[in-house]
Design a protein around this motif. Sequence first.
Motif, PDB file in Angstrom:
ATOM      1  N   PRO A  39       0.834  -1.205   0.000  1.00 43.33           N
ATOM      2  CA  PRO A  39       0.000   0.000   0.000  1.00 43.33           C
ATOM      3  C   PRO A  39       0.868   1.254   0.000  1.00 43.33           C
ATOM      4  CG  PRO A  39      -0.042  -1.064   2.146  1.00 43.33           C
ATOM      5  CD  PRO A  39       0.689  -1.981   1.234  1.00 43.33           C
ATOM      6  N   THR A  40       0.313   2.339  -0.512  1.00 41.34           N
ATOM      7  CA  THR A  40       1.060   3.596  -0.571  1.00 41.34           C
ATOM      8  C   THR A  40       0.608   4.605   0.482  1.00 41.34           C
ATOM      9  OG1 THR A  40      -0.476   4.410  -2.254  1.00 41.34           O
ATOM     10  CG2 THR A  40       1.575   3.405  -3.028  1.00 41.34           C
ATOM     11  N   GLU A  41      -0.565   4.405   1.058  1.00 37.18           N
ATOM     12  CA  GLU A  41      -1.104   5.350   2.037  1.00 37.18           C
ATOM     13  C   GLU A  41      -1.575   4.622   3.287  1.00 37.18           C
ATOM     14  OE1 GLU A  41      -1.028   8.623   1.528  1.00 37.18           O
ATOM     15  OE2 GLU A  41      -0.220   8.335  -0.486  1.00 37.18           O
ATOM     16  N   MET A  42      -1.415   5.292   4.429  1.00 43.02           N
ATOM     17  CA  MET A  42      -1.975   4.814   5.691  1.00 43.02           C
ATOM     18  C   MET A  42      -2.675   5.994   6.348  1.00 43.02           C
ATOM     19  SD  MET A  42      -0.119   3.147   8.995  1.00 43.02           S
ATOM     20  CE  MET A  42      -0.220   1.486   8.394  1.00 43.02           C
ATOM     21  N   GLY A  97       6.378   2.604  -4.994  1.00 47.77           N
ATOM     22  CA  GLY A  97       6.597   1.428  -5.834  1.00 47.77           C
ATOM     23  C   GLY A  97       7.336   0.297  -5.173  1.00 47.77           C
ATOM     24  N   ALA A  98       7.636   0.412  -3.866  1.00 55.28           N
ATOM     25  CA  ALA A  98       8.350  -0.665  -3.167  1.00 55.28           C
ATOM     26  C   ALA A  98       7.438  -1.876  -3.017  1.00 55.28           C
ATOM     27  CB  ALA A  98       8.811  -0.188  -1.790  1.00 55.28           C
ATOM     28  N   ASP A  99       8.026  -3.082  -3.137  1.00 53.87           N
ATOM     29  CA  ASP A  99       7.242  -4.297  -2.928  1.00 53.87           C
ATOM     30  C   ASP A  99       6.733  -4.361  -1.494  1.00 53.87           C
ATOM     31  OD1 ASP A  99       7.474  -5.268  -5.513  1.00 53.87           O
ATOM     32  OD2 ASP A  99       9.300  -6.373  -5.090  1.00 53.87           O
ATOM     33  N   SER A 135      -0.125  -1.167  -6.310  1.00 54.30           N
ATOM     34  CA  SER A 135      -0.536  -1.816  -7.551  1.00 54.30           C
ATOM     35  C   SER A 135      -1.332  -3.067  -7.239  1.00 54.30           C
ATOM     36  CB  SER A 135       0.697  -2.201  -8.383  1.00 54.30           C
ATOM     37  OG  SER A 135       1.431  -1.051  -8.715  1.00 54.30           O
ATOM     38  N   PRO A 136      -2.358  -3.358  -8.052  1.00 57.02           N
ATOM     39  CA  PRO A 136      -3.174  -4.555  -7.806  1.00 57.02           C
ATOM     40  C   PRO A 136      -2.446  -5.827  -8.212  1.00 57.02           C
ATOM     41  CG  PRO A 136      -3.884  -3.471  -9.819  1.00 57.02           C
ATOM     42  CD  PRO A 136      -2.818  -2.585  -9.202  1.00 57.02           C
ATOM     43  N   GLU A 137      -3.017  -6.957  -7.795  1.00 59.05           N
ATOM     44  CA  GLU A 137      -2.456  -8.257  -8.143  1.00 59.05           C
ATOM     45  C   GLU A 137      -2.609  -8.520  -9.634  1.00 59.05           C
ATOM     46  OE1 GLU A 137      -3.556 -11.617  -5.713  1.00 59.05           O
ATOM     47  OE2 GLU A 137      -4.232 -10.258  -4.144  1.00 59.05           O
ATOM     48  N   GLY A 138      -1.695  -9.277 -10.178  1.00 55.87           N
ATOM     49  CA  GLY A 138      -1.796  -9.743 -11.549  1.00 55.87           C
ATOM     50  C   GLY A 138      -2.145 -11.219 -11.557  1.00 55.87           C
ATOM     51  N   ILE A 139      -1.962 -11.862 -12.699  1.00 56.05           N
ATOM     52  CA  ILE A 139      -2.273 -13.286 -12.811  1.00 56.05           C
ATOM     53  C   ILE A 139      -1.276 -14.116 -12.012  1.00 56.05           C
ATOM     54  CG2 ILE A 139      -2.405 -15.219 -14.417  1.00 56.05           C
ATOM     55  CD1 ILE A 139      -3.464 -13.227 -16.502  1.00 56.05           C
ATOM     56  N   LEU A 140      -0.003 -13.780 -12.125  1.00 56.23           N
ATOM     57  CA  LEU A 140       1.025 -14.515 -11.383  1.00 56.23           C
ATOM     58  C   LEU A 140       1.247 -13.872 -10.021  1.00 56.23           C
ATOM     59  CD1 LEU A 140       3.728 -15.204 -14.108  1.00 56.23           C
ATOM     60  CD2 LEU A 140       2.017 -16.767 -13.224  1.00 56.23           C
ATOM     61  N   PRO A 141       1.482 -14.690  -8.966  1.00 52.91           N
ATOM     62  CA  PRO A 141       1.755 -14.117  -7.650  1.00 52.91           C
ATOM     63  C   PRO A 141       3.055 -13.321  -7.667  1.00 52.91           C
ATOM     64  CG  PRO A 141       1.966 -16.509  -7.619  1.00 52.91           C
ATOM     65  CD  PRO A 141       1.497 -16.131  -8.977  1.00 52.91           C
ATOM     66  N   ASP A 142       3.078 -12.249  -6.891  1.00 53.11           N
ATOM     67  CA  ASP A 142       4.235 -11.371  -6.836  1.00 53.11           C
ATOM     68  C   ASP A 142       4.454 -10.978  -5.380  1.00 53.11           C
ATOM     69  OD1 ASP A 142       6.308  -9.752  -7.777  1.00 53.11           O
ATOM     70  OD2 ASP A 142       5.010  -8.013  -7.907  1.00 53.11           O
ATOM     71  N   ALA A 143       5.694 -10.915  -4.952  1.00 55.47           N
ATOM     72  CA  ALA A 143       6.010 -10.571  -3.566  1.00 55.47           C
ATOM     73  C   ALA A 143       5.539  -9.154  -3.252  1.00 55.47           C
ATOM     74  CB  ALA A 143       7.513 -10.693  -3.326  1.00 55.47           C
ATOM     75  N   HIS A 144       4.858  -8.991  -2.116  1.00 55.00           N
ATOM     76  CA  HIS A 144       4.374  -7.680  -1.701  1.00 55.00           C
ATOM     77  C   HIS A 144       4.024  -7.736  -0.217  1.00 55.00           C
ATOM     78  CE1 HIS A 144       0.754  -9.993  -2.518  1.00 55.00           C
ATOM     79  NE2 HIS A 144       0.145  -9.211  -1.651  1.00 55.00           N
ATOM     80  N   PRO A 166       9.324 -13.934  -1.049  1.00 53.15           N
ATOM     81  CA  PRO A 166      10.468 -14.110  -0.155  1.00 53.15           C
ATOM     82  C   PRO A 166      10.783 -12.875   0.681  1.00 53.15           C
ATOM     83  CG  PRO A 166      11.258 -13.517  -2.323  1.00 53.15           C
ATOM     84  CD  PRO A 166       9.742 -13.543  -2.408  1.00 53.15           C
ATOM     85  N   LEU A 167       9.883 -11.910   0.758  1.00 57.63           N
ATOM     86  CA  LEU A 167      10.145 -10.706   1.541  1.00 57.63           C
ATOM     87  C   LEU A 167      10.235 -11.040   3.023  1.00 57.63           C
ATOM     88  CD1 LEU A 167       7.704  -8.200  -0.191  1.00 57.63           C
ATOM     89  CD2 LEU A 167      10.157  -8.433  -0.562  1.00 57.63           C
TER      90      LEU A 167
END
Length: 194
Positions: A39-42, A97-99, A135-144, A166-167
Amino acid sequence: MVSDPKRVLLLVAIVGIVIVGGSPNGVNALPLFSDHTGPTEMTVTEFERLDSGCVDEMRKYASSSTGGGKMSKTTTIRTNSADANISIWTERTSPPGADMSTFRVHLDSESDGSSDDACQTAVRYRLTLELSGGSPEGILPDAHGYRVLWLENGNYSGCSASVTSPLRSECDRFTPNAQPERTWANATVSSPST
């Protein structure tokens, strides 16, 4: 015009390989794929004073929950009086843009922080934060994911995190008795020639 289905698939595969190979974002540059970020905002959405009294009595109950883009925490902060002012503010400490997005939640009260009193005054409160953006999820999983460092009157009071492999959230390094991470390597000392 290409009419053979095999040639169409081959052409699509070649275009995909060129996009993936030529882009710094790799597979995330393809349509329907995205670089899922934290997320970018809290934002502070709720704050409620629940009770006040001696700090030892107030600290007997605490809770926290996370879900649906919200975090809720019930805990205690030392104050000089039951009706002391309490201020809350948040800051993002990670670049856009950080994971893994990192935040700090600052809670400050009118308190001298004295622990010598038989009954140091404290206020129990409930705080709700809302996480948004990224950024929203895509089809493939991505570290976040995200990590939240809680500070009361400038001192560490907790750490919350939610990350995908692996974060690493690395909350342990903020605890009061934390030791710095060390990397060891063998070294050879050569004596100067005479």
